[in-house]
Motif scaffolding. Structure first.
Motif, PDB file in Angstrom:
ATOM      1  N   GLU A  61       0.833  -1.205   0.000  1.00 36.56           N
ATOM      2  CA  GLU A  61       0.000   0.000   0.000  1.00 36.56           C
ATOM      3  C   GLU A  61       0.867   1.255   0.000  1.00 36.56           C
ATOM      4  N   ASP A  62       1.983   1.231   0.731  1.00 35.56           N
ATOM      5  CA  ASP A  62       2.914   2.364   0.723  1.00 35.56           C
ATOM      6  C   ASP A  62       3.443   2.612  -0.688  1.00 35.56           C
ATOM      7  N   VAL A  63       3.790   1.531  -1.365  1.00 36.64           N
ATOM      8  CA  VAL A  63       4.295   1.655  -2.736  1.00 36.64           C
ATOM      9  C   VAL A  63       3.208   2.202  -3.654  1.00 36.64           C
ATOM     10  N   LEU A  64       1.978   1.736  -3.467  1.00 34.13           N
ATOM     11  CA  LEU A  64       0.878   2.194  -4.310  1.00 34.13           C
ATOM     12  C   LEU A  64       0.612   3.684  -4.107  1.00 34.13           C
ATOM     13  N   ARG A  65       0.732   4.156  -2.860  1.00 31.65           N
ATOM     14  CA  ARG A  65       0.552   5.586  -2.592  1.00 31.65           C
ATOM     15  C   ARG A  65       1.634   6.404  -3.290  1.00 31.65           C
ATOM     16  N   PHE A  66       2.852   5.875  -3.318  1.00 32.26           N
ATOM     17  CA  PHE A  66       3.924   6.564  -4.029  1.00 32.26           C
ATOM     18  C   PHE A  66       3.634   6.616  -5.523  1.00 32.26           C
ATOM     19  N   ILE A  67       3.174   5.481  -6.069  1.00 37.84           N
ATOM     20  CA  ILE A  67       2.909   5.403  -7.511  1.00 37.84           C
ATOM     21  C   ILE A  67       1.816   6.372  -7.925  1.00 37.84           C
ATOM     22  N   ILE A  68       0.753   6.461  -7.121  1.00 40.25           N
ATOM     23  CA  ILE A  68      -0.368   7.319  -7.515  1.00 40.25           C
ATOM     24  C   ILE A  68       0.022   8.797  -7.422  1.00 40.25           C
ATOM     25  N   GLY A  69       1.089   9.079  -6.692  1.00 45.63           N
ATOM     26  CA  GLY A  69       1.594  10.451  -6.651  1.00 45.63           C
ATOM     27  C   GLY A  69       2.506  10.767  -7.823  1.00 45.63           C
ATOM     28  N   CYS A  70       2.787   9.754  -8.654  1.00 41.28           N
ATOM     29  CA  CYS A  70       3.683   9.953  -9.805  1.00 41.28           C
ATOM     30  C   CYS A  70       2.992   9.610 -11.116  1.00 41.28           C
ATOM     31  N   LEU A  71       1.674   9.789 -11.170  1.00 45.29           N
ATOM     32  CA  LEU A  71       0.929   9.391 -12.357  1.00 45.29           C
ATOM     33  C   LEU A  71       1.395  10.132 -13.609  1.00 45.29           C
ATOM     34  N   GLY A  72       1.789  11.391 -13.436  1.00 40.80           N
ATOM     35  CA  GLY A  72       2.246  12.154 -14.594  1.00 40.80           C
ATOM     36  C   GLY A  72       3.466  11.533 -15.238  1.00 40.80           C
ATOM     37  N   ALA A  73       4.364  11.015 -14.419  1.00 41.80           N
ATOM     38  CA  ALA A  73       5.584  10.403 -14.950  1.00 41.80           C
ATOM     39  C   ALA A  73       5.308   9.067 -15.621  1.00 41.80           C
ATOM     40  N   LEU A  74       4.144   8.479 -15.332  1.00 42.50           N
ATOM     41  CA  LEU A  74       3.802   7.180 -15.907  1.00 42.50           C
ATOM     42  C   LEU A  74       2.908   7.284 -17.139  1.00 42.50           C
ATOM     43  N   ALA A  75       2.498   8.505 -17.489  1.00 42.03           N
ATOM     44  CA  ALA A  75       1.575   8.701 -18.606  1.00 42.03           C
ATOM     45  C   ALA A  75       2.153   8.104 -19.887  1.00 42.03           C
ATOM     46  N   PRO A  76       1.269   7.531 -20.735  1.00 39.28           N
ATOM     47  CA  PRO A  76      -0.200   7.479 -20.658  1.00 39.28           C
ATOM     48  C   PRO A  76      -0.731   6.208 -19.979  1.00 39.28           C
ATOM     49  N   LEU A  77       0.158   5.414 -19.371  1.00 39.18           N
ATOM     50  CA  LEU A  77      -0.242   4.126 -18.811  1.00 39.18           C
ATOM     51  C   LEU A  77      -1.406   4.219 -17.810  1.00 39.18           C
ATOM     52  N   PRO A  78      -1.426   5.182 -16.869  1.00 40.26           N
ATOM     53  CA  PRO A  78      -2.513   5.218 -15.875  1.00 40.26           C
ATOM     54  C   PRO A  78      -3.905   5.358 -16.473  1.00 40.26           C
ATOM     55  N   LEU A  79      -4.006   5.939 -17.667  1.00 38.96           N
ATOM     56  CA  LEU A  79      -5.313   6.126 -18.293  1.00 38.96           C
ATOM     57  C   LEU A  79      -5.736   4.925 -19.135  1.00 38.96           C
ATOM     58  N   SER A  80      -4.849   3.950 -19.281  1.00 36.49           N
ATOM     59  CA  SER A  80      -5.191   2.738 -20.020  1.00 36.49           C
ATOM     60  C   SER A  80      -6.114   1.876 -19.175  1.00 36.49           C
ATOM     61  N   SER A  81      -6.975   1.114 -19.814  1.00 34.65           N
ATOM     62  CA  SER A  81      -7.904   0.255 -19.078  1.00 34.65           C
ATOM     63  C   SER A  81      -7.167  -0.942 -18.502  1.00 34.65           C
ATOM     64  N   ILE A  82      -7.714  -1.486 -17.425  1.00 39.36           N
ATOM     65  CA  ILE A  82      -7.075  -2.631 -16.780  1.00 39.36           C
ATOM     66  C   ILE A  82      -7.112  -3.863 -17.677  1.00 39.36           C
ATOM     67  N   SER A  83      -8.095  -3.960 -18.544  1.00 38.63           N
ATOM     68  CA  SER A  83      -8.148  -5.095 -19.473  1.00 38.63           C
ATOM     69  C   SER A  83      -7.061  -4.971 -20.529  1.00 38.63           C
ATOM     70  N   THR A  84      -6.833  -3.758 -21.000  1.00 42.31           N
ATOM     71  CA  THR A  84      -5.780  -3.524 -21.980  1.00 42.31           C
ATOM     72  C   THR A  84      -4.411  -3.842 -21.405  1.00 42.31           C
ATOM     73  N   LEU A  85      -4.209  -3.519 -20.126  1.00 41.41           N
ATOM     74  CA  LEU A  85      -2.914  -3.746 -19.487  1.00 41.41           C
ATOM     75  C   LEU A  85      -2.747  -5.178 -19.004  1.00 41.41           C
ATOM     76  N   GLY A  86      -3.805  -5.982 -19.124  1.00 45.58           N
ATOM     77  CA  GLY A  86      -3.716  -7.359 -18.657  1.00 45.58           C
ATOM     78  C   GLY A  86      -3.648  -7.468 -17.147  1.00 45.58           C
ATOM     79  N   ALA A  87      -4.266  -6.496 -16.442  1.00 48.44           N
ATOM     80  CA  ALA A  87      -4.193  -6.461 -14.978  1.00 48.44           C
ATOM     81  C   ALA A  87      -5.312  -7.240 -14.302  1.00 48.44           C
ATOM     82  N   ILE A  88      -6.229  -7.814 -15.076  1.00 46.77           N
ATOM     83  CA  ILE A  88      -7.356  -8.556 -14.493  1.00 46.77           C
ATOM     84  C   ILE A  88      -6.945 -10.008 -14.276  1.00 46.77           C
ATOM     85  N   ASN A  89      -7.034 -10.461 -13.048  1.00 49.04           N
ATOM     86  CA  ASN A  89      -6.695 -11.841 -12.711  1.00 49.04           C
ATOM     87  C   ASN A  89      -7.969 -12.682 -12.699  1.00 49.04           C
TER      88      ASN A  89
END
Length: 422
Positions: free
Chosen positions: A192-220
């Motif tokens: 959760e600590d790591v996730l809080r850090f990541i969500i504070g860096c969404l700009g640096a990860l663009a455009p990935l954060p706006l991609s759908s979870i199905s597109t990213l293969g994140a659905i288990n």
């Protein structure tokens, strides 16, 4: 790979983290309930006692002392056993070593100079906690890259350029007044600590954060589930590890799984553990999550007595109760609204869900705002038909994908999303 993961180190995430206090495996279940209720992570790390006190441990010795992580679902499943329900006082005095599932790989000690990308890889492989020494005193941080301290770049341990998980610590980080006792203090970083850090860096990860979870293969799609009509105690036969959650489902006319609730460690985090254990042992999964006082005649529900030494989960507050009382989903911590199994109510027990087309950023925000370890994924435009779950590991795998693999996933998943929506 986003540069933010390459130029930040684990030490950046330890600012403000409290010192870790070890919870020994010889402590009782009653003590564990209090500790979990007071914890900020929804689970506690369990340790063996130190063989020698006053001597600085090596990392290998400390790693061997780590037993596993205990959460509320583990405790409720244990208290729901027939022998525990018959003698609650004895059950609450049971040592934690008899309850916790040993898994030494869930925690890893790392140097504060470990690159964040290496820490993410460890967590992708199943590590849930990172043990970081707190004796390091940060003297200064680069405004742009935290890997640059005091004007000097950190160097890899292996100068030949081969792969390495750690970086050499800068000797200037250590305070000259560091003592033996201060060098033996640690803090724990969770996913959760790591996730809080990541969500504070969404700009640096663009455009990935706006991609759908199905597109990213994140659905288990490999989630655990139980029929609403099945006995709730069946979830205790084989508790899932990650995420520690079981979906409670009903079959639709088309033989699809419709989610109506969940039995999970996060839902039971601050619950009345004794009441939840009684419910798990005596009710169906649907009754457990939907609120039995609105579904079943009160005359058919027996009274149950809370042990004077146990109380309710006012165990965390130290208060007890000697009177018998009737089970209610409110006593577990649920607040039901609509009691019909056919339609999900929006009470506290309603599962956290998202659509297959939801963006990665939206799912991360859901998890953080609800302090959840997972989000259930339902079909877009469907009536809560369950298709999978997104947990920490799935998100960490998604955010560390290479741009080329993301583009390939976009092309391969486009047809799949259209098929699900049709």
């Amino acid at each position: 790979m986003a540069s933010v993961f390459l130029y930040h180190v684990v030490g950046d995430l330890t600012v403000g983290k409290p010192e870790m206090v070890e919870f020994c495996e010889t402590e009782t279940v009653e003590s564990a309930i209090r500790a979990i209720g007071e914890s900020t992570e929804g689970g506690i790390a369990v340790w063996k006692k130190r063989s020698v006190v006053g001597v600085i441990e090596k990392a290998e010795m400390r790693q061997q002392r780590f037993v596993g992580i205990l959460n509320s679902l583990d405790i409720v499943a244990f208290l729901a056993r027939a022998e525990c329900l018959e003698n609650q006082d004895k059950a609450l005095k049971t040592p934690i070593s008899d309850v916790v599932v040993p898994n030494n790989s869930l925690l890893r000690q790392v140097d504060p100079a470990t690159r964040l990308i290496d820490a993410l890889e460890m967590m992708r492989q199943g590590v849930k906690r990172l043990l970081v020494r707190k004796s390091v005193v940060w003297k200064g941080m680069s405004k742009r890259f935290s890997i640059l301290y005091n004007g000097k770049w950190l160097k890899n341990i292996d100068a030949s350029g081969s792969s390495s998980n750690n970086l050499l610590p800068n000797p200037n980080w250590l305070s000259s007044s560091t003592t033996t006792s201060s060098r033996d203090k640690f803090c724990c970083l969770s996913r959760e600590d790591v996730l809080r850090f990541i969500i504070g860096c969404l700009g640096a990860l663009a455009p990935l954060p706006l991609s759908s979870i199905s597109t990213l293969g994140a659905i288990n799609p490999n989630y655990y589930s139980i029929e609403a009509s099945s006995p709730a105690i069946e979830v205790a036969l084989k508790l899932p590890e990650d995420p520690s959650a079981i979906a409670v489902v009903e079959r639709t006319v088309r033989d699809r799984c419709k989610i109506i609730g969940e039995i999970s460690a996060s839902k039971l985090w601050k619950c009345d553990h004794l009441a939840a254990a009684w419910a798990l042992a005596n009710l169906s999964a649907g009754q457990f999550v939907m609120g039995v006082e609105d579904n079943v005649s009160s005359r058919s529900l027996p009274d149950f007595c809370l042990n004077p030494a146990a109380g309710n989960n006012n165990l965390a507050n130290g208060s007890g109760s000697t009177r018998s009382r009737r089970f209610s989903s409110r006593s577990i911590g649920f607040n039901p609204g609509n009691s019909s199994f056919g339609s999900m109510y929006r009470g506290r027990s309603a599962p956290l869900t998202c659509k297959v087309t939801s963006s990665l950023a939206a799912v991360m925000a859901q998890m953080l705002s609800h302090r959840a370890t997972h989000v259930w994924v339902i079909e877009d435009g469907s009536d809560d038909v369950l298709v999978g779950v997104v947990g920490y590991s799935d998100i960490l795998a998604a955010v560390t994908k290479q741009p080329a693999s993301i583009a390939a996933a976009n092309r391969s998943c486009e047809g799949l999303v259209n098929e699900i929506q049709s």
